[in-house]
Write a protein that holds these residues in place. Structure first.
Motif, short mmCIF file in Angstrom:
data_model
loop_
_atom_site.label_atom_id
_atom_site.label_comp_id
_atom_site.label_asym_id
_atom_site.label_seq_id
_atom_site.Cartn_x
_atom_site.Cartn_y
_atom_site.Cartn_z
N LYS A 113 -1.43 4.21 5.95
CA LYS A 113 -2.57 4.02 6.85
C LYS A 113 -2.11 4.35 8.27
O LYS A 113 -1.01 3.96 8.69
N VAL A 114 -2.92 5.08 8.99
CA VAL A 114 -2.60 5.50 10.36
C VAL A 114 -3.76 5.09 11.26
O VAL A 114 -4.93 5.14 10.86
N GLU A 115 -3.47 4.68 12.49
CA GLU A 115 -4.52 4.24 13.40
C GLU A 115 -5.56 5.35 13.59
O GLU A 115 -5.25 6.53 13.57
N ASP A 116 -6.81 4.93 13.79
CA ASP A 116 -7.91 5.88 13.84
C ASP A 116 -7.81 6.87 15.00
O ASP A 116 -8.37 7.97 14.94
N PHE A 132 -5.36 25.50 -0.24
CA PHE A 132 -6.23 25.10 -1.34
C PHE A 132 -6.78 23.69 -1.20
O PHE A 132 -7.73 23.32 -1.91
N ALA A 133 -6.26 22.89 -0.29
CA ALA A 133 -6.81 21.55 -0.06
C ALA A 133 -6.15 20.93 1.15
O ALA A 133 -5.12 21.42 1.66
N TYR A 134 -6.75 19.83 1.62
CA TYR A 134 -6.21 19.04 2.74
C TYR A 134 -6.26 17.55 2.40
O TYR A 134 -7.13 17.08 1.66
N LEU A 135 -5.32 16.84 2.99
CA LEU A 135 -5.33 15.38 3.01
C LEU A 135 -5.26 14.97 4.48
O LEU A 135 -4.79 15.72 5.32
N GLY A 136 -5.72 13.76 4.79
CA GLY A 136 -5.57 13.27 6.15
C GLY A 136 -6.88 12.98 6.85
O GLY A 136 -7.93 12.80 6.21
N THR A 137 -6.85 12.95 8.16
CA THR A 137 -7.94 12.46 9.00
C THR A 137 -9.30 13.01 8.61
O THR A 137 -10.25 12.26 8.36
N GLY A 141 -9.47 10.70 5.37
CA GLY A 141 -9.48 9.56 6.28
C GLY A 141 -8.08 9.10 6.65
O GLY A 141 -7.07 9.66 6.21
N ASN A 142 -8.01 8.06 7.47
CA ASN A 142 -6.73 7.56 7.99
C ASN A 142 -6.24 6.32 7.24
O ASN A 142 -5.29 5.68 7.69
N ASN A 143 -6.85 6.01 6.11
CA ASN A 143 -6.45 4.81 5.37
C ASN A 143 -5.34 5.07 4.36
O ASN A 143 -4.91 4.15 3.67
N GLY A 144 -4.87 6.30 4.26
CA GLY A 144 -3.79 6.61 3.34
C GLY A 144 -4.26 6.72 1.91
O GLY A 144 -5.46 6.85 1.63
N GLY A 145 -3.31 6.67 0.97
CA GLY A 145 -3.67 6.76 -0.44
C GLY A 145 -2.62 7.50 -1.24
O GLY A 145 -1.56 7.88 -0.72
N HIS A 146 -2.90 7.68 -2.53
CA HIS A 146 -2.00 8.35 -3.47
C HIS A 146 -2.71 9.59 -4.03
O HIS A 146 -3.80 9.48 -4.61
N PHE A 147 -2.09 10.74 -3.87
CA PHE A 147 -2.73 12.01 -4.23
C PHE A 147 -1.80 12.82 -5.12
O PHE A 147 -0.63 13.03 -4.78
N GLY A 196 6.62 6.57 6.22
CA GLY A 196 5.63 6.15 5.23
C GLY A 196 5.15 7.25 4.32
O GLY A 196 4.42 6.99 3.35
N TYR A 197 5.54 8.50 4.61
CA TYR A 197 5.18 9.62 3.73
C TYR A 197 6.13 9.61 2.53
O TYR A 197 7.34 9.76 2.70
#
Length: 470
Positions: A113-116, A132-137, A141-147, A196-197
């Motif tokens: 999770k990263v500050e907004d 082919f894809a993006y993760l993040g803001t 979003g900035n709440n993180g997750g598992h991809f 955290g990555y």
């Protein structure tokens, strides 16, 4: 259709760039020249990507090595002039790097999770340099997750606790992380975010036995001029072995086979006849000439923008000249919805910019600063090597986070001074140092607002100082 192996054998890889054999070369010299032009535009981005792969994930003794495959390498600083693995890098967002080997099993990328208020992203790039894809803001979003990132051979259900499964059409793929750096005092916070990555093979994430490892790859060493001669086709054959063929490229690949470009097959330039080699060299020259004219008439005039050059396969629609342009001018650029890039290669008169001949200004009217949801940044590059310009201030850019320290004009506008020698002392806060020769600038807008894409916002042009009052 040309069949490409999806499971690579050590034997075939180890001889791929050393065999004296040459895949079938059936084209006449005239036809070979036409095909070579097409294949060069198609293959150049692939081979340029290999250069970065080799430097960052294979060459452990090299200065640009980051981490082995399926491990993350963090750069806990912004790019400087000493970084040479990627041309036209940005210096606003410290990078993290993951080269993913997806031949055996998927890889799970975990984001914290990263500050907004902070922008961050993970750009997922296949071996064709397609995003082919993006993760993040913007995308997750900035709440993180598992991809979970899966290669073309993987089949199976989405595991529990995985937020999203993303498929790559190549079995080697690149995850390029950007974490916004606010200022020098913010570096420790960026380091904490980078820690955290996390990267895990799917078996490790699920705490299950790992599958049998894929065959070892004998990665070919880089050679001088490998991107500017028929040697490129050797590396192209090697790289294409990591990506199953796509139906949409059936006819294209059949043409390429007529000059020996076949995935996983040897391509020994030394086995070419004099006429064959000349045909390939002439085709490469034709491709470069087409790009030079395209850049002069359509890129430098801002008729086309970076958003046209970077994106998914569907976005590019088979326009290999555009994909080549992206790799040639700034490989691994973001897709249009993630960032907008405006290149300053010429001045307002259409003349190539050169700080040995002119000082320049870049003026933004009051209320007309670059419209971006995240931030904007103008970065300087040496026109000779396409890298950041080493200068006494170690100032490579001016960005929106620096606005409180910049001097505004009397009418509330903002004028930046782009030149080699320092301007008057009271203007030096707004000085972007340029090399004493050709240069170019790139204005990046992260998460650009609609007025950028719809053309409502008009970019200012670089103005030679002796013309600013004309």
């Amino acid at each position: 259709m040309i069949e490409r192996p999806t499971r690579l054998l050590l034997a075939s890889l180890s001889v791929l760039l050393s065999s004296s054999a040459l895949a079938d070369f059936s084209a006449s010299p005239e036809e070979a020249r036409r095909i070579a032009k097409e294949a060069y535009l198609y293959g150049f981005p692939v081979v340029e990507m290999y250069k970065t792969l080799y430097a960052q994930a294979v060459d452990k003794g090299g200065s640009n090595f980051k981490a082995p495959f399926n491990q993350i390498g963090n750069t806990a600083k912004a790019f400087t002039a000493k970084d040479t693995a990627i041309i036209t890098p940005n210096a606003d967002t410290p990078y993290s790097f993951v080269w993913m080997d997806l031949r055996t099993e998927p890889v799970v990328l975990t984001l914290p999770k990263v500050e907004d208020s902070r922008y961050y992203s993970v750009q997922l790039i296949d071996l064709y340099t397609q995003n082919f894809a993006y993760l993040g803001t913007r995308s997750t979003g900035n709440n993180g997750g598992h991809f979970m990132i899966a290669g073309p051979d993987w089949k199976g259900p989405q595991p529990a606790n995985i937020d999203r499964v993303i498929n790559s059409e190549s079995s080697i793929a690149y995850a390029l992380y950007r974490t916004q750096l606010f200022d020098d005092k913010d570096l420790e916070k960026v380091k904490a975010i980078q820690k955290g990555y996390k990267v895990q093979p799917l078996s490790g994430y699920l705490d299950q036995p790992a599958p049998k490892p894929a065959s070892k790859v004998d990665w070919p060493k880089l050679e001088a001029n490998m991107s500017d001669s028929p040697e490129l086709f050797r590396y192209l054959n090697f790289m294409l072995a990591f990506a199953p063929s796509q139906d949409v490229e059936k006819d294209l690949l059949e043409r390429f086979a007529k000059i020996g470009i076949v995935a996983g097959q040897p391509f020994n330039v030394g086995a070419l006849t004099v006429d064959q080699r000349k045909a390939l060299e002439d085709g490469i020259s034709d491709a470069k000439a087409e790009f030079a004219e395209f850049k002069k008439t359509r890129v430098d005039t801002h008729e086309v923008t970076s958003g046209d050059f970077f994106g998914t396969r569907d976005h590019l629609k088979g326009n290999y000249l555009y994909r080549y342009a992206g790799a040639e001018m700034g490989i691994f650029g973001n897709s249009a919805e993630e960032a907008n890039y405006i290149g300053y290669f010429t001045d307002k008169n259409g003349q190539p910019v050169d700080a040995s001949r002119h000082d320049y200004t870049l003026h933004f009217d009051k209320g007309a600063l670059p419209p971006a949801e995240a931030f904007w940044s103008l970065t300087m590059y040496d026109g000779k090597n396409k890298l950041l310009y080493a200068n006494p201030l170690n100032r490579y850019l001016i960005n929106s986070r620096m606005l409180p320290d910049l001097k505004l004009d009397s009418d509330g506008g903002l004028t930046l001074y782009v030149q080699n020698k320092a301007p008057a002392k009271d203007l030096q806060s707004n000085w972007l140092p340029a090399p004493n020769g050709p240069f170019y600038g790139v204005l990046r807008l992260y998460l650009p607002k609609p007025e950028v894409t719809n053309g409502q916002w008009k970019m200012p042009l670089l103005t030679p100082v002796n013309q600013q009052n004309q």
